[in-house]
Design an enzyme around this catalytic site. Sequence first.
Site, PDB file in Angstrom:
ATOM      1  N   CYS A 270      35.762   8.500  65.641  1.00 57.63           N
ATOM      2  CA  CYS A 270      35.982   9.479  66.777  1.00 57.63           C
ATOM      3  C   CYS A 270      34.826   9.763  67.826  1.00 57.63           C
ATOM      4  O   CYS A 270      35.119  10.825  68.663  1.00 57.63           O
ATOM      5  CB  CYS A 270      36.515  10.603  66.104  1.00 57.63           C
ATOM      6  SG  CYS A 270      38.095  10.183  65.155  1.00 57.63           S
TER       7      CYS A 270
ATOM      8  N   PHE B 280      46.357  10.797  63.013  1.00 61.54           N
ATOM      9  CA  PHE B 280      45.915   9.575  64.219  1.00 61.54           C
ATOM     10  C   PHE B 280      47.249   9.258  64.838  1.00 61.54           C
ATOM     11  O   PHE B 280      48.333   8.872  64.291  1.00 61.54           O
ATOM     12  CB  PHE B 280      45.207   8.616  63.162  1.00 61.54           C
ATOM     13  CG  PHE B 280      43.884   9.321  63.071  1.00 61.54           C
ATOM     14  CD1 PHE B 280      42.882   9.338  63.746  1.00 61.54           C
ATOM     15  CD2 PHE B 280      43.509   9.793  61.567  1.00 61.54           C
ATOM     16  CE1 PHE B 280      41.600   9.900  63.313  1.00 61.54           C
ATOM     17  CE2 PHE B 280      42.490  10.169  61.339  1.00 61.54           C
ATOM     18  CZ  PHE B 280      41.409  10.277  62.194  1.00 61.54           C
TER      19      PHE B 280
ATOM     20  N   HIS C  68      36.419  16.923  71.541  1.00 61.32           N
ATOM     21  CA  HIS C  68      37.377  15.987  70.749  1.00 61.32           C
ATOM     22  C   HIS C  68      38.288  16.830  69.568  1.00 61.32           C
ATOM     23  O   HIS C  68      37.413  17.351  68.823  1.00 61.32           O
ATOM     24  CB  HIS C  68      36.372  14.855  70.124  1.00 61.32           C
ATOM     25  CG  HIS C  68      37.181  13.981  69.139  1.00 61.32           C
ATOM     26  ND1 HIS C  68      38.387  13.452  69.208  1.00 61.32           N
ATOM     27  CD2 HIS C  68      37.004  13.968  67.664  1.00 61.32           C
ATOM     28  CE1 HIS C  68      38.871  12.897  68.376  1.00 61.32           C
ATOM     29  NE2 HIS C  68      38.109  13.137  67.380  1.00 61.32           N
TER      30      HIS C  68
ATOM     31  N   ASN D  61      45.262  12.697  67.206  1.00 60.54           N
ATOM     32  CA  ASN D  61      43.695  12.479  67.215  1.00 60.54           C
ATOM     33  C   ASN D  61      43.794  10.795  67.531  1.00 60.54           C
ATOM     34  O   ASN D  61      44.070  10.049  66.579  1.00 60.54           O
ATOM     35  CB  ASN D  61      43.353  12.771  65.921  1.00 60.54           C
ATOM     36  CG  ASN D  61      41.831  12.276  66.036  1.00 60.54           C
ATOM     37  OD1 ASN D  61      41.047  11.506  66.697  1.00 60.54           O
ATOM     38  ND2 ASN D  61      40.933  12.677  65.108  1.00 60.54           N
TER      39      ASN D  61
HETATM   40  C1  LIG Z   1      52.899   4.998  61.512  1.00 58.25           C
HETATM   41  C2  LIG Z   1      51.491   5.908  60.976  1.00 58.25           C
HETATM   42  C3  LIG Z   1      50.092   5.364  61.401  1.00 58.25           C
HETATM   43  C4  LIG Z   1      49.192   6.032  60.767  1.00 58.25           C
HETATM   44  C5  LIG Z   1      48.105   5.444  59.733  1.00 58.25           C
HETATM   45  C6  LIG Z   1      47.088   6.135  59.324  1.00 58.25           C
HETATM   46  C7  LIG Z   1      45.941   6.068  60.403  1.00 58.25           C
HETATM   47  C8  LIG Z   1      44.637   6.653  60.118  1.00 58.25           C
HETATM   48  C9  LIG Z   1      43.734   6.035  61.107  1.00 58.25           C
HETATM   49  C10 LIG Z   1      42.265   6.487  60.522  1.00 58.25           C
HETATM   50  C11 LIG Z   1      41.292   6.219  61.721  1.00 58.25           C
HETATM   51  C12 LIG Z   1      40.253   6.588  61.021  1.00 58.25           C
HETATM   52  C13 LIG Z   1      39.210   7.148  61.732  1.00 58.25           C
HETATM   53  C14 LIG Z   1      38.181   7.757  61.148  1.00 58.25           C
HETATM   54  C15 LIG Z   1      37.187   8.698  62.045  1.00 58.25           C
HETATM   55  C16 LIG Z   1      37.442  10.167  62.000  1.00 58.25           C
HETATM   56  C17 LIG Z   1      36.876  10.801  63.009  1.00 58.25           C
HETATM   57  C18 LIG Z   1      37.300  12.127  63.510  1.00 58.25           C
HETATM   58  O1  LIG Z   1      38.095  12.367  64.201  1.00 58.25           O
HETATM   59  S1  LIG Z   1      36.347  13.321  62.663  1.00 58.25           S
HETATM   60  C19 LIG Z   1      37.382  14.701  62.494  1.00 58.25           C
HETATM   61  C20 LIG Z   1      38.569  14.248  61.648  1.00 58.25           C
HETATM   62  N1  LIG Z   1      39.332  15.442  61.361  1.00 58.25           N
HETATM   63  C21 LIG Z   1      39.175  16.074  60.187  1.00 58.25           C
HETATM   64  O2  LIG Z   1      38.316  15.683  59.462  1.00 58.25           O
HETATM   65  C22 LIG Z   1      40.148  17.483  60.390  1.00 58.25           C
HETATM   66  C23 LIG Z   1      41.268  17.043  59.332  1.00 58.25           C
HETATM   67  N2  LIG Z   1      41.846  18.367  58.904  1.00 58.25           N
HETATM   68  C24 LIG Z   1      42.882  18.973  59.597  1.00 58.25           C
HETATM   69  O3  LIG Z   1      43.237  18.586  60.737  1.00 58.25           O
HETATM   70  C25 LIG Z   1      43.603  20.134  58.727  1.00 58.25           C
HETATM   71  O4  LIG Z   1      42.718  20.528  57.813  1.00 58.25           O
HETATM   72  C26 LIG Z   1      44.797  19.822  58.163  1.00 58.25           C
HETATM   73  C27 LIG Z   1      45.950  19.803  59.369  1.00 58.25           C
HETATM   74  C28 LIG Z   1      45.021  18.447  57.221  1.00 58.25           C
HETATM   75  C29 LIG Z   1      45.456  21.073  57.441  1.00 58.25           C
HETATM   76  O5  LIG Z   1      45.461  22.189  58.073  1.00 58.25           O
HETATM   77  P1  LIG Z   1      44.726  23.400  57.471  1.00 58.25           P
HETATM   78  O6  LIG Z   1      44.621  24.616  58.291  1.00 58.25           O
HETATM   79  O7  LIG Z   1      43.181  23.175  56.865  1.00 58.25           O
HETATM   80  O8  LIG Z   1      45.605  23.648  56.236  1.00 58.25           O
HETATM   81  P2  LIG Z   1      45.452  24.418  54.686  1.00 58.25           P
HETATM   82  O9  LIG Z   1      44.087  24.676  54.497  1.00 58.25           O
HETATM   83  O10 LIG Z   1      46.653  25.062  54.269  1.00 58.25           O
HETATM   84  O11 LIG Z   1      45.785  22.591  53.891  1.00 58.25           O
HETATM   85  C30 LIG Z   1      47.089  22.027  54.042  1.00 58.25           C
HETATM   86  C31 LIG Z   1      46.915  20.866  52.978  1.00 58.25           C
HETATM   87  O12 LIG Z   1      46.012  20.020  53.649  1.00 58.25           O
HETATM   88  C32 LIG Z   1      45.091  19.522  52.477  1.00 58.25           C
HETATM   89  N3  LIG Z   1      43.839  19.205  53.299  1.00 58.25           N
HETATM   90  C33 LIG Z   1      43.235  19.606  54.218  1.00 58.25           C
HETATM   91  N4  LIG Z   1      42.175  18.694  54.733  1.00 58.25           N
HETATM   92  C34 LIG Z   1      42.100  17.885  53.719  1.00 58.25           C
HETATM   93  C35 LIG Z   1      41.344  16.638  53.870  1.00 58.25           C
HETATM   94  N5  LIG Z   1      40.429  16.440  54.513  1.00 58.25           N
HETATM   95  N6  LIG Z   1      41.841  15.660  52.715  1.00 58.25           N
HETATM   96  C36 LIG Z   1      42.811  15.869  51.881  1.00 58.25           C
HETATM   97  N7  LIG Z   1      43.414  17.072  51.975  1.00 58.25           N
HETATM   98  C37 LIG Z   1      43.438  17.909  53.022  1.00 58.25           C
HETATM   99  C38 LIG Z   1      44.687  20.866  51.760  1.00 58.25           C
HETATM  100  O13 LIG Z   1      44.274  20.595  50.490  1.00 58.25           O
HETATM  101  C39 LIG Z   1      46.146  21.341  51.832  1.00 58.25           C
HETATM  102  O14 LIG Z   1      46.749  20.884  50.532  1.00 58.25           O
HETATM  103  P3  LIG Z   1      48.100  21.562  49.686  1.00 58.25           P
HETATM  104  O15 LIG Z   1      47.367  22.635  49.234  1.00 58.25           O
HETATM  105  O16 LIG Z   1      49.013  22.053  50.534  1.00 58.25           O
HETATM  106  O17 LIG Z   1      48.454  20.527  48.733  1.00 58.25           O
END
Ligand SMILES: CCCCCCCCCCCCCCCCCC(=O)SCCNC(=O)CCNC(=O)[C@H](O)C(C)(C)COP(=O)(O)OP(=O)(O)OC[C@H]1O[C@@H](n2cnc3c(N)ncnc32)[C@H](O)[C@@H]1OP(=O)(O)O
Length: 402
Positions: free
Chosen positions: A166, A214, A325, A358
């Site tokens: 990113c 993503f 970003h 993203n």
């Molecule tokens: C056809 C489809 C194709 C798709 C295929 C996939 C493609 C993937 C592509 C990958 C590309 C790779 C690029 C890598 C480079 C990244 C560069 C960046 O953007 S750098 C920036 C990259 N961006 C980021 O690093 C930020 C990403 N994080 C977010 O956007 C938000 O934290 C959220 C939307 C995930 C949740 O919203 P929030 O307000 O925090 O809400 P809550 O606190 O209520 O949590 C809800 C639930 O989410 C859980 N949980 C949270 N985080 C994580 C985690 N990391 N891990 C695991 N779990 C996680 C949390 O434990 C909870 O679980 P539960 O208790 O319900 O069971």
Amino acid sequence: MAMGSCGIRGGAAARRHAAMLGIGTANPTGVLVPQDVFAENLFRVTNSDHLPELKEKLKRICEKSGIEKRHFHLTEETVAAHPELLDRELPSLDTRVDMTADAVPKLAQCAAAKAIAEWGRPAADITHLVFSTYSACQAPSADLRLAALLGLRPTVSRTMLSLHGCYGGGRALSLAKELAENNRGARVLVACSEMTLVCFGAPDGGNIVGHALFGDGAGAVVVGAGPFLDGERRPIFEMVSATQTTIPRTEHALGMRVSGGGIDFHLAIQVPTLVGQNVEQCLVDAFRGAIVDDDDHDGGAAPPPPSPCSGNGNGRWNDLFWAVHPGGRPILDKIDKVLMLEAEKLAASRHVLREYGNLSGATIVFVLDELRRGRSPLPEWGALLAFGPGITIEAMVLRCPR
Ligand SMILES: CCCCCCCCCCCCCCCCCC(=O)SCCNC(=O)CCNC(=O)[C@H](O)C(C)(C)COP(=O)(O)OP(=O)(O)OC[C@H]1O[C@@H](n2cnc3c(N)ncnc32)[C@H](O)[C@@H]1OP(=O)(O)O
């Protein structure tokens, strides 16, 4: 630092700082998935309905993502025809490389054609190409294919940035600024094209957040410095000063790795906090490099860039426009909080996150495009921020010419 003649003046006067002269974006036209049905679709397409708890978790994450819809190149039919894409134990890298070899540069071509049309000169006048993607794993790579698709000269100087994730867009722009400012008459095409299909797989505990965030897209910018050429439009954003900072001891937090089953990635839950804790110092460093003489401004009447120590909660960050970003909704929330930004300051970033998700390195170009299309005039000075593996933070001081 003496930066005597760096301001962009109107008309045909010389300028030294690089500026963005054309911006274009594109998304695949095939698949558009509303976020509220994404979890149902993904679990059906990947035969994962026997994992109801994981599906519920993906639904919760999608609801909190700040995303309304995303575009994808990968279709249900293609997934059905390639079961190896679903099982990480099966080799699928060849399939993914074949699928992206043409698609990634062609998506970049759509964005680049718009940027070049806005710039106002023929594609053959491009002297340098900087291509960034995490979605290409071969050589010659997408940069050469894009050069051929656009009809660039064989002498175009190409640079390929791979797997920067990113911050790839921010890095490519920063490199383009250096190239433009140090090569008289250079016109640099930046192209970022990202397709998630290199990472796509059946959902599991490790990739669920990536699935929620993503999407696919491409962004392109033409960058140049020095005197205007015939036909060139007025610069959109002047690129005044840029820095790259790596947050120490955070290598574990974000990453990608090429494997036989595609590209694996991880996003630690601490990423939003780590970015929030470090972003203000990066901005201070970038603005420290941007101090210019009053003489450098149009007509000498515009204020100088905000002083580097004017942050720290006294509200001066609100004097800027912001191109951040949108790595995820909580990252924007943290930046809002630590910089005490007014609600509308990150509106362009939130809009892009909502409309596209993203798009990794391409996202920052979408944010710049959204900013310059806004209805109200922008403040004179602005800041660009992009984050990615490292954790690396790219910061750039921008100026909106009057
Ligand atoms: C056809 C489809 C194709 C798709 C295929 C996939 C493609 C993937 C592509 C990958 C590309 C790779 C690029 C890598 C480079 C990244 C560069 C960046 O953007 S750098 C920036 C990259 N961006 C980021 O690093 C930020 C990403 N994080 C977010 O956007 C938000 O934290 C959220 C939307 C995930 C949740 O919203 P929030 O307000 O925090 O809400 P809550 O606190 O209520 O949590 C809800 C639930 O989410 C859980 N949980 C949270 N985080 C994580 C985690 N990391 N891990 C695991 N779990 C996680 C949390 O434990 C909870 O679980 P539960 O208790 O319900 O069971």
